[in-house]
Scaffold this active site. Structure first.
Site, short mmCIF file in Angstrom:
data_model
loop_
_atom_site.label_atom_id
_atom_site.label_comp_id
_atom_site.label_asym_id
_atom_site.label_seq_id
_atom_site.Cartn_x
_atom_site.Cartn_y
_atom_site.Cartn_z
N CYS A 1 0.84 -1.19 0.00
CA CYS A 1 0.00 0.00 0.00
C CYS A 1 0.88 1.26 0.00
CB CYS A 1 -0.98 -0.03 1.17
SG CYS A 1 -2.36 1.15 0.95
N HIS B 1 -3.89 -4.60 -0.03
CA HIS B 1 -3.41 -5.19 1.23
C HIS B 1 -3.53 -6.71 1.15
CE1 HIS B 1 -3.03 -1.57 3.78
NE2 HIS B 1 -3.99 -1.09 3.01
N GLU C 1 -2.68 -8.80 3.35
CA GLU C 1 -3.07 -9.31 4.67
C GLU C 1 -4.57 -9.17 4.91
OE1 GLU C 1 -2.40 -4.94 5.39
OE2 GLU C 1 -1.58 -6.49 4.08
#
Length: 219
Positions: free
Chosen positions: A88, A196, A198
Site C-alpha cells: 500500500c 493489502h 493481509e
C-alpha cells in the site's frame, strides 16, 4: 535458510516498523506463510534478513519522513538483490515522488526511487478513496503473482503508482482508470502491491506465500 519443511520456517523476514504500518495483520499473514518474522524499528535489523516488508498506511510525506532512518538500509538491500516488498503506502514509497505531498503543501518529497515514477490521485467521476475488492490482471511474469491472475484483492487508497516504465507493472486493475495493482523493478527483487494482501483472504495469503518462497529461493 531453506524452504519450509516439517515445521521449519521458510525464510527470515523483517517487517519495518516506522510508525505507519499495519504491523499485526502483516505479521500474522507472513507467519501463516511460514516466515519467521521480526518487527523492528532498527535499520540494522535489515542486514541479515532474507526478505524485507515495508508496510504502510497514511500519507506519502509522513511515510518518507518517518522512514528516513531506513532509507540507506532499504536502498542497500535492494542494490544487493534482496527481496523488498512494499505494501500500500509502502509500495508508493518505492517510487520517486507523489502528487500527495504537493497537495498537502509539503513540497517535493523524495521517495526511495527504487522504481522510477510518480504516484497520482484518482480523477474523474469516482469516489475517493477507492475502497473495495478489485480483480487482478497479471501483465508480467513474476513469482509474487503466481496463481493469482483474475483473483480479487482488497484496496484502500486515494493515489496510485504511475511508473515511468510500463514494464515495471506486474498486474493491473480498474477503478475509473486502469492502474497498477503490483509493480516491480527490472531485477524483480523490489516489488509492491497497492492492495493489502493481509486483508485479501486466500488470494492475499497466496501472495504472501509466494513472497516467502521467493525469499527462500534468493538467499
Amino acid at each position: 535458510m531453506s524452504k519450509s519443511t516439517a515445521g521449519q520456517t521458510a525464510a527470515e523476514v523483517v517487517v519495518v516498523d516506522y510508525g505507519l504500518g499495519n504491523l499485526r495483520s502483516v505479521t500474522r499473514g507472513l507467519e501463516r506463510a511460514d516466515a519467521a518474522v521480526t518487527v523492528s524499528d532498527d535499520p540494522g535489523a535489515l542486514d541479515d534478513a532474507d526478505g524485507i516488508v515495508l508496510p504502510g498506511v497514511g500519507a506519502f510525506g509522513d511515510g518518507m519522513e518517518n522512514a528516513g532512518p531506513f532509507r540507506d538500509a532499504l536502498t542497500d538491500a535492494a542494490d544487493e538483490g534482496r527481496p523488498l516488498f512494499g505494501i500500500c503506502l509502502g509500495m508508493q514509497m518505492l517510487l520517486t515522488s507523489s502528487e500527495e505531498a504537493d497537495r498537502e503543501g509539503q513540497g517535493d518529497v523524495q521517495g526511495l526511487d527504487l522504481i522510477p515514477g510518480r504516484n497520482v490521485r484518482f480523477t474523474g467521476d469516482v469516489k475517493v478513496p477507492h475502497m473495495g475488492w478489485n480483480e487482478l490482471s497479471v501483465t508480467r511474469d513474476h513469482p509474487l503473482v503466481d496463481g493469482v491472475n483474475d483473483e480479487y484483492a482488497y484496496f484502500v487508497h486515494s493515489y496510485y503508482a504511475a511508473p515511468d516504465d510500463p514494464g515495471h507493472v506486474v498486474a493491473e486493475t480498474d477503478y475509473g482508470t486502469t492502474f497498477p495493482a503490483v509493480v516491480a523493478n527490472d531485477a524483480g527483487n523490489v516489488f509492491g502491491t497497492q492492495f493489502h494482501p493481509e486483508k485479501s483472504g486466500e488470494t492475499g495469503l497466496r501472495i504472501l506465500r509466494n513472497f516467502v518462497d521467493y525469499c527462500a529461493d534468493h538467499q
